[in-house]
Motif scaffolding. Structure first.
Motif, short mmCIF file in Angstrom:
data_model
loop_
_atom_site.label_atom_id
_atom_site.label_comp_id
_atom_site.label_asym_id
_atom_site.label_seq_id
_atom_site.Cartn_x
_atom_site.Cartn_y
_atom_site.Cartn_z
N PRO A 1 -35.46 -46.21 -11.93
CA PRO A 1 -34.29 -45.31 -12.01
C PRO A 1 -34.44 -44.21 -13.06
N GLY A 2 -35.19 -44.49 -14.12
CA GLY A 2 -35.35 -43.49 -15.16
C GLY A 2 -36.31 -42.37 -14.81
N GLN A 3 -37.06 -42.53 -13.71
CA GLN A 3 -37.98 -41.47 -13.27
C GLN A 3 -37.18 -40.50 -12.40
N LYS A 4 -36.92 -39.30 -12.90
CA LYS A 4 -35.98 -38.41 -12.22
C LYS A 4 -36.43 -36.95 -12.13
N TYR A 5 -37.59 -36.60 -12.72
CA TYR A 5 -37.96 -35.19 -12.76
C TYR A 5 -39.26 -34.90 -12.01
N GLU B 1 -47.81 -39.50 -18.84
CA GLU B 1 -47.28 -40.38 -19.89
C GLU B 1 -45.77 -40.25 -20.08
N ASP B 2 -45.16 -39.25 -19.47
CA ASP B 2 -43.72 -39.01 -19.63
C ASP B 2 -42.95 -39.99 -18.73
N PRO B 3 -42.16 -40.89 -19.30
CA PRO B 3 -41.49 -41.91 -18.48
C PRO B 3 -40.42 -41.35 -17.55
N GLU B 4 -39.99 -40.10 -17.77
CA GLU B 4 -38.97 -39.51 -16.91
C GLU B 4 -39.56 -38.77 -15.70
N VAL B 5 -40.87 -38.65 -15.65
CA VAL B 5 -41.52 -37.93 -14.55
C VAL B 5 -41.64 -38.83 -13.33
N ALA B 6 -41.22 -38.29 -12.19
CA ALA B 6 -41.29 -39.05 -10.93
C ALA B 6 -42.35 -38.50 -9.99
N VAL B 7 -42.46 -37.17 -9.93
CA VAL B 7 -43.33 -36.51 -8.95
C VAL B 7 -44.11 -35.40 -9.65
N ILE B 8 -45.41 -35.32 -9.38
CA ILE B 8 -46.26 -34.23 -9.88
C ILE B 8 -46.96 -33.58 -8.71
N LEU B 9 -46.99 -32.25 -8.71
CA LEU B 9 -47.69 -31.50 -7.66
C LEU B 9 -48.88 -30.79 -8.28
N LEU B 10 -50.02 -30.87 -7.59
CA LEU B 10 -51.25 -30.20 -8.01
C LEU B 10 -51.81 -29.38 -6.86
N ASP B 11 -52.28 -28.18 -7.15
CA ASP B 11 -53.07 -27.43 -6.18
C ASP B 11 -54.52 -27.42 -6.66
N PHE B 12 -55.46 -27.43 -5.73
CA PHE B 12 -56.88 -27.36 -6.06
C PHE B 12 -57.50 -26.21 -5.27
N ILE B 13 -58.39 -25.47 -5.93
CA ILE B 13 -59.06 -24.33 -5.32
C ILE B 13 -60.56 -24.53 -5.46
N THR B 14 -61.28 -24.45 -4.34
CA THR B 14 -62.73 -24.65 -4.36
C THR B 14 -63.45 -23.37 -3.95
N GLY B 15 -64.77 -23.40 -4.12
CA GLY B 15 -65.60 -22.24 -3.78
C GLY B 15 -66.84 -22.25 -4.65
N PRO B 16 -67.86 -21.47 -4.30
CA PRO B 16 -69.11 -21.48 -5.06
C PRO B 16 -68.98 -20.90 -6.46
N GLY B 17 -67.94 -20.11 -6.72
CA GLY B 17 -67.81 -19.46 -8.01
C GLY B 17 -66.88 -20.15 -8.98
N VAL B 18 -66.28 -21.29 -8.59
CA VAL B 18 -65.33 -21.97 -9.47
C VAL B 18 -65.95 -23.28 -9.95
N HIS B 19 -65.13 -24.12 -10.60
CA HIS B 19 -65.66 -25.35 -11.18
C HIS B 19 -66.29 -26.23 -10.10
N PRO B 20 -67.43 -26.84 -10.39
CA PRO B 20 -68.13 -27.61 -9.36
C PRO B 20 -67.40 -28.85 -8.89
N ASP B 21 -66.47 -29.38 -9.70
CA ASP B 21 -65.68 -30.54 -9.26
C ASP B 21 -64.31 -30.50 -9.94
N PRO B 22 -63.38 -29.73 -9.39
CA PRO B 22 -62.06 -29.62 -10.02
C PRO B 22 -61.12 -30.77 -9.69
N ILE B 23 -61.55 -31.72 -8.85
CA ILE B 23 -60.63 -32.74 -8.32
C ILE B 23 -60.85 -34.12 -8.92
N THR B 24 -62.11 -34.57 -9.01
CA THR B 24 -62.39 -35.93 -9.46
C THR B 24 -61.77 -36.27 -10.81
#
Length: 512
Positions: A335-339, A420-443
């Motif tokens: 119940p305390g996870q609301k944001y 680590e925030d006990p009030e956080v319920a949902v987190i959204l992440l976008d990932f962008i790939t390609g030869p010119g960006v970080h070789p592994d931005p997801i793992t």
């Protein structure tokens, strides 16, 4: 042992530094290595890794930091870094130039130059390139608006294309530029004043079984009234003349109304069908024009496919399926996870998300680090509150650090904080790939989720999408499987991620 080498007043762009650092980390017996400009944020990261830096460093100094077992191993790594930075060990075929003045176009049939220099030098090199008859792709930022206008006017005089300044993606002649993806070839041409937005449209088109002829970036200020859409207009003409292009797509955030009207009026005169998305716009914008308006990046891609005379596949879930998924996931939370928290690295993805969240949750209070009409501005971008939507590629995060598509460390650190925030319920992440960006931005994000959530028996919803193509070196399909295996919800587009996140946000507010 730790070895620190400082190159005073030696600027190297973040993309090159990332490649050199990754090469060193792959060496045998090198425990860790970093090659960074000594900005405050980078110094903090190096110190967190345990490196003791000398006093008096400035952001213009280059730091090579190596941790190894022996001095000989460290010396070999430093020597390789220096050779790579001086282009002595790049492994590139053909000549390596240090200046445009070294190029003889009578002998070398180049037609484009990519410029990645400090802004104060970028404009001069761009002028030289245009006078040599080359198209220019200017990755550099911090070029003044007056210089941008001057360069684009010179491009018109010389009949050349000026992509940028601050141009993030491009695909010209099958070559991915800057942070761009390697998209399959096909009949759709794109002109984008939005880097991540244009790449998202291209990747969705490929995912639907089609491809791209050309992707022309313009830089984010091209549709400012001071510039007047010069590069977008020239890009449209370039695609009109390109025999491999059957449909044209225009991509931008909502821009100056008069400039957008000028762009749409020019599109009316083209012989090829045009689709356009100006994020935040409405139907009135397209009234009286031939251009087919779209109101999300995904819709722009699907509209382009329809203009080819084809029927695109259905992406994402139905409203009923989304409701079922949201209820199932949220029922497991305390119940305390609301944001809700989103940690975007794509600026246009942030904009698309904010538009979606504000429209579907008009009564829910939103906070962001951006100045915009969709959410309140955070008092301190370093600390989230309530429902927070962050663009970690914005200047308040990147003024002293690489953009997160090139070095995800700062975003990963923020991800740990949100986990680590006990009030956080949902987190959204976008990932962008390609030869010119970080070789592994997801793992690293998967590992963090496993460590801080799964291993502790906690429950927290993470939603993600990947903007990338089949041929990108990060192996998008395998990384999507890795995310799903950890329990992350992987959606087929940024828009679909925002739909699900917005629904969960509304349900959290109702539950609270």
């Amino acid at each position: 042992m730790d070895t620190i080498i400082v190159k005073s007043n030696r600027y190297v762009d973040s993309v090159s530094l990332m490649a050199v650092g990754d090469r060193l980390k792959g060496l045998h017996n090198i425990q860790t290595a970093e090659v960074q400009m000594a900005t405050p944020a980078n110094r903090e990261l190096l110190e967190e890794e345990g490196f003791s830096l000398p006093e008096g460093l400035t952001p213009n100094d280059l730091v090579i930091a190596v941790r190894s077992e022996t001095k000989d191993q460290a010396d070999a790594a430093v020597k390789l870094a220096e050779d790579l930075l001086d282009h002595k060990a790049s492994g590139e075929e053909g000549p390596v130039y240090h200046s445009l003045r070294e190029i003889d176009l009578a002998e070398d049939s180049y037609d484009l130059v990519q410029i990645s220099l400090p802004g104060e030098y970028a404009a001069a090199e761009a002028r030289e390139a245009l006078r040599k008859g080359l198209d220019v792709f200017i990755f550099s930022d911090n070029v003044s608006l007056d210089e941008e206008l001057e360069l684009k006017k010179l491009g018109e005089e010389t009949g050349r294309l000026v992509m940028g300044p601050d141009c993030g993606v491009g695909l010209i002649g099958g070559v991915a530029l800057a942070a761009g993806s390697i998209i399959a070839s096909g009949p759709v041409g794109i002109v984008g004043a939005s880097g991540s937005g244009a790449q998202e449209v291209a990747c969705i088109i490929e995912r639907c079984g089609y491809g791209i002829s050309t992707l022309i970036g313009t830089g984010g200020r091209d549709l400012y009234p001071e510039i007047g859409g010069i590069s977008m207009l020239r890009g449209m003409r370039r695609l009109e003349e390109n025999p491999d292009t059957r449909v044209i797509v225009l991509v931008s955030k909502l821009a100056d109304r008069d400039v957008m009207e000028k762009i749409l009026a020019a599109a009316d005169s083209l012989s090829k069908p045009v689709a356009a998305v100006f994020l935040g716009g409405d139907e009135k914008l397209f009234a009286g024009h031939r251009t087919k308006g779209a109101f999300s990046l995904e819709e722009a891609a699907l509209t382009a496919i329809r203009l080819l005379g084809e029927t695109p596949p259905v992406l994402g879930l139905s409203d009923a399926e989304l409701e079922k998924l949201a209820d199932k996931e949220l029922a497991l939370l305390d119940p305390g996870q609301k944001y809700f928290r989103s940690l975007y690295c794509g600026g246009t993805f942030t904009e698309e998300g904010l538009i979606c969240f504000s429209r579907t949750n008009p009564s829910v209070e939103l906070y962001t680090n951006l100045r915009n009409r969709y959410a309140k501005q955070l008092p301190d971008h370093r600390k989230s509150q309530g429902n927070t939507i962050l663009d970690l590629g914005a200047e308040d995060f990147t003024a002293d650090a690489p953009h997160p598509v090139f070095e995800p460390a700062l975003r990963l650190k923020r991800f740990y904080e949100e986990l680590e925030d006990p009030e956080v319920a949902v987190i959204l992440l976008d990932f962008i790939t390609g030869p010119g960006v970080h070789p592994d931005p997801i793992t690293p994000f998967v590992r963090a989720y496993e460590e801080k959530v799964l291993a502790r028996g906690k429950k927290l919803v993470v939603i993600s999408s990947i903007c990338g193509s089949r041929e990108d070196p990060q192996n998008v399909e395998e990384k999507a499987k890795l995310l799903r295996k950890a329990g992350v919800l992987v959606m087929p587009s940024n828009y679909q991620s925002a739909r699900l996140a917005g629904l969960m946000m509304r349900k959290l507010a109702e539950r609270g």
